[in-house]
Enzyme design. Structure first.
Site, PDB file in Angstrom:
ATOM      1  N   ASP A  88       0.847  -1.192   0.000  1.00  0.00           N
ATOM      2  CA  ASP A  88       0.000   0.000   0.000  1.00  0.00           C
ATOM      3  C   ASP A  88       0.885   1.245   0.000  1.00  0.00           C
ATOM      4  O   ASP A  88       1.892   1.311   0.700  1.00  0.00           O
ATOM      5  CB  ASP A  88      -0.923  -0.001   1.225  1.00  0.00           C
ATOM      6  CG  ASP A  88      -2.078   0.973   1.073  1.00  0.00           C
ATOM      7  OD1 ASP A  88      -3.232   0.509   0.980  1.00  0.00           O
ATOM      8  OD2 ASP A  88      -1.835   2.193   1.041  1.00  0.00           O
ATOM      9  N   ILE A  89       0.507   2.223  -0.809  1.00  0.00           N
ATOM     10  CA  ILE A  89       1.301   3.449  -0.960  1.00  0.00           C
ATOM     11  C   ILE A  89       1.249   4.310   0.309  1.00  0.00           C
ATOM     12  O   ILE A  89       2.146   5.124   0.540  1.00  0.00           O
ATOM     13  CB  ILE A  89       0.797   4.243  -2.188  1.00  0.00           C
ATOM     14  CG1 ILE A  89       1.878   5.150  -2.745  1.00  0.00           C
ATOM     15  CG2 ILE A  89      -0.470   5.022  -1.891  1.00  0.00           C
ATOM     16  CD1 ILE A  89       1.533   5.730  -4.110  1.00  0.00           C
ATOM     17  N   ASN A  96     -12.833  -3.294   2.715  1.00  0.00           N
ATOM     18  CA  ASN A  96     -13.688  -2.113   2.851  1.00  0.00           C
ATOM     19  C   ASN A  96     -14.693  -2.115   1.703  1.00  0.00           C
ATOM     20  O   ASN A  96     -14.299  -2.315   0.544  1.00  0.00           O
ATOM     21  CB  ASN A  96     -12.848  -0.841   2.813  1.00  0.00           C
ATOM     22  CG  ASN A  96     -11.897  -0.738   3.995  1.00  0.00           C
ATOM     23  OD1 ASN A  96     -12.189  -1.238   5.074  1.00  0.00           O
ATOM     24  ND2 ASN A  96     -10.761  -0.102   3.787  1.00  0.00           N
ATOM     25  N   VAL A 141     -11.055   3.038  -3.394  1.00  0.00           N
ATOM     26  CA  VAL A 141     -10.739   2.553  -4.745  1.00  0.00           C
ATOM     27  C   VAL A 141     -11.756   1.477  -5.100  1.00  0.00           C
ATOM     28  O   VAL A 141     -11.836   0.436  -4.431  1.00  0.00           O
ATOM     29  CB  VAL A 141      -9.299   1.990  -4.832  1.00  0.00           C
ATOM     30  CG1 VAL A 141      -9.041   1.413  -6.215  1.00  0.00           C
ATOM     31  CG2 VAL A 141      -8.276   3.074  -4.502  1.00  0.00           C
ATOM     32  N   HIS A 147     -10.487  -5.289  -3.563  1.00  0.00           N
ATOM     33  CA  HIS A 147      -9.169  -5.621  -3.006  1.00  0.00           C
ATOM     34  C   HIS A 147      -9.319  -5.942  -1.534  1.00  0.00           C
ATOM     35  O   HIS A 147     -10.284  -5.518  -0.886  1.00  0.00           O
ATOM     36  CB  HIS A 147      -8.194  -4.443  -3.185  1.00  0.00           C
ATOM     37  CG  HIS A 147      -8.698  -3.166  -2.588  1.00  0.00           C
ATOM     38  ND1 HIS A 147      -9.613  -2.365  -3.233  1.00  0.00           N
ATOM     39  CD2 HIS A 147      -8.448  -2.557  -1.405  1.00  0.00           C
ATOM     40  CE1 HIS A 147      -9.886  -1.316  -2.473  1.00  0.00           C
ATOM     41  NE2 HIS A 147      -9.194  -1.418  -1.349  1.00  0.00           N
ATOM     42  N   MET A 148      -8.337  -6.672  -1.022  1.00  0.00           N
ATOM     43  CA  MET A 148      -8.305  -7.036   0.387  1.00  0.00           C
ATOM     44  C   MET A 148      -7.031  -6.466   0.991  1.00  0.00           C
ATOM     45  O   MET A 148      -5.957  -6.588   0.400  1.00  0.00           O
ATOM     46  CB  MET A 148      -8.317  -8.571   0.478  1.00  0.00           C
ATOM     47  CG  MET A 148      -8.322  -9.125   1.881  1.00  0.00           C
ATOM     48  SD  MET A 148      -8.308 -10.947   1.803  1.00  0.00           S
ATOM     49  CE  MET A 148      -9.992 -11.265   1.367  1.00  0.00           C
ATOM     50  N   HIS A 149      -7.154  -5.820   2.143  1.00  0.00           N
ATOM     51  CA  HIS A 149      -5.982  -5.330   2.874  1.00  0.00           C
ATOM     52  C   HIS A 149      -5.440  -6.446   3.753  1.00  0.00           C
ATOM     53  O   HIS A 149      -6.208  -7.183   4.367  1.00  0.00           O
ATOM     54  CB  HIS A 149      -6.360  -4.168   3.801  1.00  0.00           C
ATOM     55  CG  HIS A 149      -6.884  -2.959   3.096  1.00  0.00           C
ATOM     56  ND1 HIS A 149      -6.148  -1.818   2.933  1.00  0.00           N
ATOM     57  CD2 HIS A 149      -8.093  -2.712   2.524  1.00  0.00           C
ATOM     58  CE1 HIS A 149      -6.874  -0.905   2.291  1.00  0.00           C
ATOM     59  NE2 HIS A 149      -8.063  -1.428   2.026  1.00  0.00           N
TER      60      HIS A 149
HETATM   61  P1  5GP Z   1      -9.723   1.327   0.251  1.00  0.00           P
HETATM   62  O1  5GP Z   1      -9.786   2.612   1.026  1.00  0.00           O
HETATM   63  O2  5GP Z   1     -10.439   1.450  -1.081  1.00  0.00           O
HETATM   64  O3  5GP Z   1     -10.124   0.104   1.010  1.00  0.00           O
HETATM   65  O4  5GP Z   1      -8.191   1.096  -0.036  1.00  0.00           O
HETATM   66  C1  5GP Z   1      -7.506   1.669  -1.104  1.00  0.00           C
HETATM   67  C2  5GP Z   1      -6.052   1.618  -0.723  1.00  0.00           C
HETATM   68  O5  5GP Z   1      -5.301   1.773  -1.894  1.00  0.00           O
HETATM   69  C3  5GP Z   1      -5.610   2.723   0.241  1.00  0.00           C
HETATM   70  O6  5GP Z   1      -5.074   2.134   1.416  1.00  0.00           O
HETATM   71  C4  5GP Z   1      -4.573   3.505  -0.546  1.00  0.00           C
HETATM   72  O7  5GP Z   1      -3.489   3.930   0.242  1.00  0.00           O
HETATM   73  C5  5GP Z   1      -4.143   2.521  -1.616  1.00  0.00           C
HETATM   74  N1  5GP Z   1      -3.750   3.124  -2.868  1.00  0.00           N
HETATM   75  C6  5GP Z   1      -4.434   4.063  -3.578  1.00  0.00           C
HETATM   76  N2  5GP Z   1      -3.773   4.398  -4.693  1.00  0.00           N
HETATM   77  C7  5GP Z   1      -2.654   3.623  -4.708  1.00  0.00           C
HETATM   78  C8  5GP Z   1      -1.561   3.512  -5.623  1.00  0.00           C
HETATM   79  O8  5GP Z   1      -1.496   4.184  -6.652  1.00  0.00           O
HETATM   80  N3  5GP Z   1      -0.584   2.622  -5.316  1.00  0.00           N
HETATM   81  C9  5GP Z   1      -0.633   1.859  -4.175  1.00  0.00           C
HETATM   82  N4  5GP Z   1       0.391   1.004  -3.957  1.00  0.00           N
HETATM   83  N5  5GP Z   1      -1.653   1.935  -3.289  1.00  0.00           N
HETATM   84  C10 5GP Z   1      -2.632   2.818  -3.554  1.00  0.00           C
END
Ligand code: 5GP
Ligand code: ZN
Length: 111
Positions: A29-30, A84, A93, A97-99
């Protein structure tokens, strides 16, 4: 295609890839919320968990989470997986996806 995760899995956008299978890419994660914060991303675009009927793929995401937890050495200490979903679920996003979070004690909240 405007989806950032589609661009990441197709390698049009750079990321740190830690694991790949035929159907799934795992990246760092970025904006990590824990010392280990990985994203388990299906190659195919599906906006949310609610839109995914592919039991095989959903099962594979959890299998990959286990494998990667072992690979990065957080299986014994412990880890958390989170999906999420939609606005109040904290999804930002809209590509399923799964964290995978680990590396410090995680309390009731995701962070
Ligand atoms: P969500 O909030 O949708 O569950 O998680 C999206 C995750 O994607 C966030 O934790 C965010 O930091 C990560 N993310 C968003 N854009 C990018 C990217 O361009 N590269 C990477 N590696 N992670 C990203
Ligand atoms: Zn996508």
């Amino acid at each position: 295609m405007e989806c950032i995760f589609c661009k990441i899995v197709s390698k049009e956008v750079n990321s740190t890839i830690v694991h790949e299978t035929d159907h799934i890419v795992v990246i760092k994660d970025i904006n990590p919320q824990a010392p280990t914060h990985l994203l388990i991303i299906p190659r195919s675009h599906c906006p949310t968990l609610l839109d995914c009927d592919d039991r095989g793929l959903l099962g594979e995401m959890l299998e990959v989470a286990k494998e990667v937890a072992k690979k990065v050495g957080v299986d014994r200490s412990g880890f958390r997986v989170v999906v999420n979903t939609n606005d109040e679920g904290g999804q930002t996003v809209y590509h399923l996806h799964m964290h995978l979070l680990a590396g410090r004690p995680l309390s009731g909240r995701m962070g």
